[in-house]
Design a protein around this motif. Structure first.
Motif, PDB file in Angstrom:
ATOM      1  N   GLN A  74      -6.269  -1.789   5.332  1.00 47.57           N
ATOM      2  CA  GLN A  74      -6.945  -3.078   5.134  1.00 47.57           C
ATOM      3  C   GLN A  74      -8.254  -3.125   5.918  1.00 47.57           C
ATOM      4  O   GLN A  74      -9.266  -3.595   5.409  1.00 47.57           O
ATOM      5  N   GLU A  75      -8.242  -2.657   7.148  1.00 48.47           N
ATOM      6  CA  GLU A  75      -9.447  -2.670   7.971  1.00 48.47           C
ATOM      7  C   GLU A  75     -10.525  -1.763   7.368  1.00 48.47           C
ATOM      8  O   GLU A  75     -11.679  -2.133   7.264  1.00 48.47           O
ATOM      9  N   ASP A  92      -0.320   3.526   6.798  1.00 45.90           N
ATOM     10  CA  ASP A  92      -0.608   2.448   7.745  1.00 45.90           C
ATOM     11  C   ASP A  92      -1.389   1.344   7.011  1.00 45.90           C
ATOM     12  O   ASP A  92      -2.598   1.462   6.777  1.00 45.90           O
ATOM     13  N   TYR A  93      -0.684   0.269   6.663  1.00 46.50           N
ATOM     14  CA  TYR A  93      -1.281  -0.821   5.887  1.00 46.50           C
ATOM     15  C   TYR A  93      -2.404  -1.502   6.649  1.00 46.50           C
ATOM     16  O   TYR A  93      -3.463  -1.799   6.079  1.00 46.50           O
ATOM     17  N   LYS A  94      -2.239  -1.740   7.955  1.00 42.00           N
ATOM     18  CA  LYS A  94      -3.276  -2.422   8.738  1.00 42.00           C
ATOM     19  C   LYS A  94      -4.555  -1.590   8.782  1.00 42.00           C
ATOM     20  O   LYS A  94      -5.654  -2.119   8.640  1.00 42.00           O
ATOM     21  N   TRP A  95      -4.413  -0.266   8.967  1.00 41.19           N
ATOM     22  CA  TRP A  95      -5.605   0.598   8.966  1.00 41.19           C
ATOM     23  C   TRP A  95      -6.286   0.546   7.607  1.00 41.19           C
ATOM     24  O   TRP A  95      -7.514   0.448   7.505  1.00 41.19           O
ATOM     25  N   CYS A 144       2.179   0.730   0.530  1.00 40.53           N
ATOM     26  CA  CYS A 144       1.974   1.408   1.813  1.00 40.53           C
ATOM     27  C   CYS A 144       3.308   1.587   2.548  1.00 40.53           C
ATOM     28  O   CYS A 144       3.571   2.646   3.130  1.00 40.53           O
ATOM     29  N   ARG A 158       0.647  -3.827   0.112  1.00 36.89           N
ATOM     30  CA  ARG A 158       1.498  -3.803   1.320  1.00 36.89           C
ATOM     31  C   ARG A 158       2.813  -3.049   1.022  1.00 36.89           C
ATOM     32  O   ARG A 158       3.241  -2.188   1.784  1.00 36.89           O
TER      33      ARG A 158
END
Length: 108
Positions: free
Chosen positions: A38-39, A33-36, A27, A24
């Protein structure tokens, strides 16, 4: 750059330059983009990859079967122990399976 290549590059850079940072934090510092990430990381292993032909594992143990061969004894006469006794109680023992040792004309 394709999504897969980008993901692999980001993860490689993170592993080489993490300097004690979490993914995190990395990034956030690098503008990723940390959320991207992770997904994509969750779905990445589920992508279809070409299946390599499986080669049979070399065996480390080869079973060995020992069959006992039963041989029939040959009907041969052998001298294994011969004792010659005299009338005064003396005796000579021959311990040999060689019949020539008994029939030899050289007597002591």
């Amino acid at each position: 750059m394709e999504t897969k290549e980008y993901f692999e590059k980001v993860m490689q850079d993170f592993n080489q330059h993490r300097n004690g940072r979490s993914l995190r934090k990395y990034c956030q510092d690098e503008g990723i983009d940390y959320k991207w990430l992770q997904e994509y990381k969750r779905t990445y292993p589920n992508e279809t990859k070409p299946v390599q032909e499986s080669k049979p594992e070399p065996q480390s143990f080869i079973p060995l079967v020992i069959e006992e061969e039963k041989t029939q004894p040959k009907p041969v006469w052998q001298v294994s122990h011969l004792r010659l006794e005299s009338s005064d109680g003396g005796f000579i023992d021959f311990n040999s399976n060689n019949l020539a040792a008994v029939t030899s004309p050289q007597m002591p």
